[in-house]
Motif scaffolding. Sequence first.
Motif, PDB file in Angstrom:
ATOM      1  N   PHE A  18       2.782   9.713   0.652  1.00  0.00           N
ATOM      2  CA  PHE A  18       3.690   9.579   1.792  1.00  0.00           C
ATOM      3  C   PHE A  18       5.133   9.821   1.338  1.00  0.00           C
ATOM      4  O   PHE A  18       5.912   8.884   1.188  1.00  0.00           O
ATOM      5  N   PRO A  19       5.506  11.077   1.132  1.00  0.00           N
ATOM      6  CA  PRO A  19       6.840  11.374   0.595  1.00  0.00           C
ATOM      7  C   PRO A  19       7.987  10.960   1.520  1.00  0.00           C
ATOM      8  O   PRO A  19       9.104  10.766   1.055  1.00  0.00           O
ATOM      9  N   ASN A  20       7.718  10.778   2.797  1.00  0.00           N
ATOM     10  CA  ASN A  20       8.782  10.369   3.715  1.00  0.00           C
ATOM     11  C   ASN A  20       8.905   8.852   3.853  1.00  0.00           C
ATOM     12  O   ASN A  20       9.687   8.373   4.665  1.00  0.00           O
ATOM     13  N   TRP A  21       8.138   8.136   3.073  1.00  0.00           N
ATOM     14  CA  TRP A  21       8.257   6.680   3.062  1.00  0.00           C
ATOM     15  C   TRP A  21       9.530   6.341   2.276  1.00  0.00           C
ATOM     16  O   TRP A  21       9.550   6.348   1.064  1.00  0.00           O
ATOM     17  N   ILE A  22      10.625   6.060   2.963  1.00  0.00           N
ATOM     18  CA  ILE A  22      11.923   5.930   2.319  1.00  0.00           C
ATOM     19  C   ILE A  22      12.186   4.545   1.735  1.00  0.00           C
ATOM     20  O   ILE A  22      13.093   4.359   0.960  1.00  0.00           O
ATOM     21  N   ASN A  23      11.377   3.564   2.106  1.00  0.00           N
ATOM     22  CA  ASN A  23      11.639   2.207   1.640  1.00  0.00           C
ATOM     23  C   ASN A  23      10.999   1.897   0.293  1.00  0.00           C
ATOM     24  O   ASN A  23      10.993   0.764  -0.143  1.00  0.00           O
ATOM     25  N   ASN A  24      10.431   2.889  -0.347  1.00  0.00           N
ATOM     26  CA  ASN A  24       9.802   2.591  -1.633  1.00  0.00           C
ATOM     27  C   ASN A  24      10.798   2.719  -2.779  1.00  0.00           C
ATOM     28  O   ASN A  24      11.853   3.319  -2.645  1.00  0.00           O
ATOM     29  N   TYR A  51       0.836  -1.208   0.000  1.00  0.00           N
ATOM     30  CA  TYR A  51       0.000   0.000   0.000  1.00  0.00           C
ATOM     31  C   TYR A  51       0.871   1.257   0.000  1.00  0.00           C
ATOM     32  O   TYR A  51       0.627   2.188  -0.762  1.00  0.00           O
ATOM     33  N   LEU A  52       1.891   1.279   0.846  1.00  0.00           N
ATOM     34  CA  LEU A  52       2.783   2.438   0.905  1.00  0.00           C
ATOM     35  C   LEU A  52       3.538   2.624  -0.403  1.00  0.00           C
ATOM     36  O   LEU A  52       3.673   3.743  -0.901  1.00  0.00           O
ATOM     37  N   ASP A  53       4.031   1.533  -0.974  1.00  0.00           N
ATOM     38  CA  ASP A  53       4.759   1.616  -2.239  1.00  0.00           C
ATOM     39  C   ASP A  53       3.849   2.073  -3.374  1.00  0.00           C
ATOM     40  O   ASP A  53       4.259   2.829  -4.253  1.00  0.00           O
TER      41      ASP A  53
END
Length: 174
Positions: A149-155, A141-143
């Motif tokens: 979610f611009p701070n989601w660094i694992n995508n 979902y995050l990816d």
Amino acid sequence: MNNLITPAEFQSAKDIGHKLDEKKINSLIEMAQSTDLKELLSARFYFDLLDNQNEENYQDLLSGCTFQFLGVNYYQDGLKALLCDYVMAKYVLQVNTNFTPFGVTIKTSENSEPVDRNTLKDIAVQNTQLAGSRFEIIKLYLDTNWDKFPNWINNIYSSEVQPTERTYRLRKIS
């Protein structure tokens, strides 16, 4: 600490009985957030989430939602459900343990017998595995929604530099 779930939410998500030790559960929530959840999300996104948890963008991520990926509908349970799994894994190992001036004790009563420690460890492992399974879909979902979610660094679209490979040095202790 800014907890993402309350003891009441934890109680409604997991079968823990009616008597609620809020002080103990709050400390377990804080522990699960600070260790398990922060490790999964990365510190950057974790603190972004804490700061923005009341924003509309984060409500589906916290509470769960349906989303589409490559033409297939998925349902992610939300970070609150994931956090409940991690808290439960810690709760079952500590629920009957009390720290007293005379040492650590286990609660017992006339009509009860403590459960074997290995059984409690099995329940904790099952909840940790459930959390891992939930996170696979939450990560998808995050990816998929990386633009929310611009701070989601694992995508895969992250512009953040990935940490360099860790090296380990083993030393002989004499």
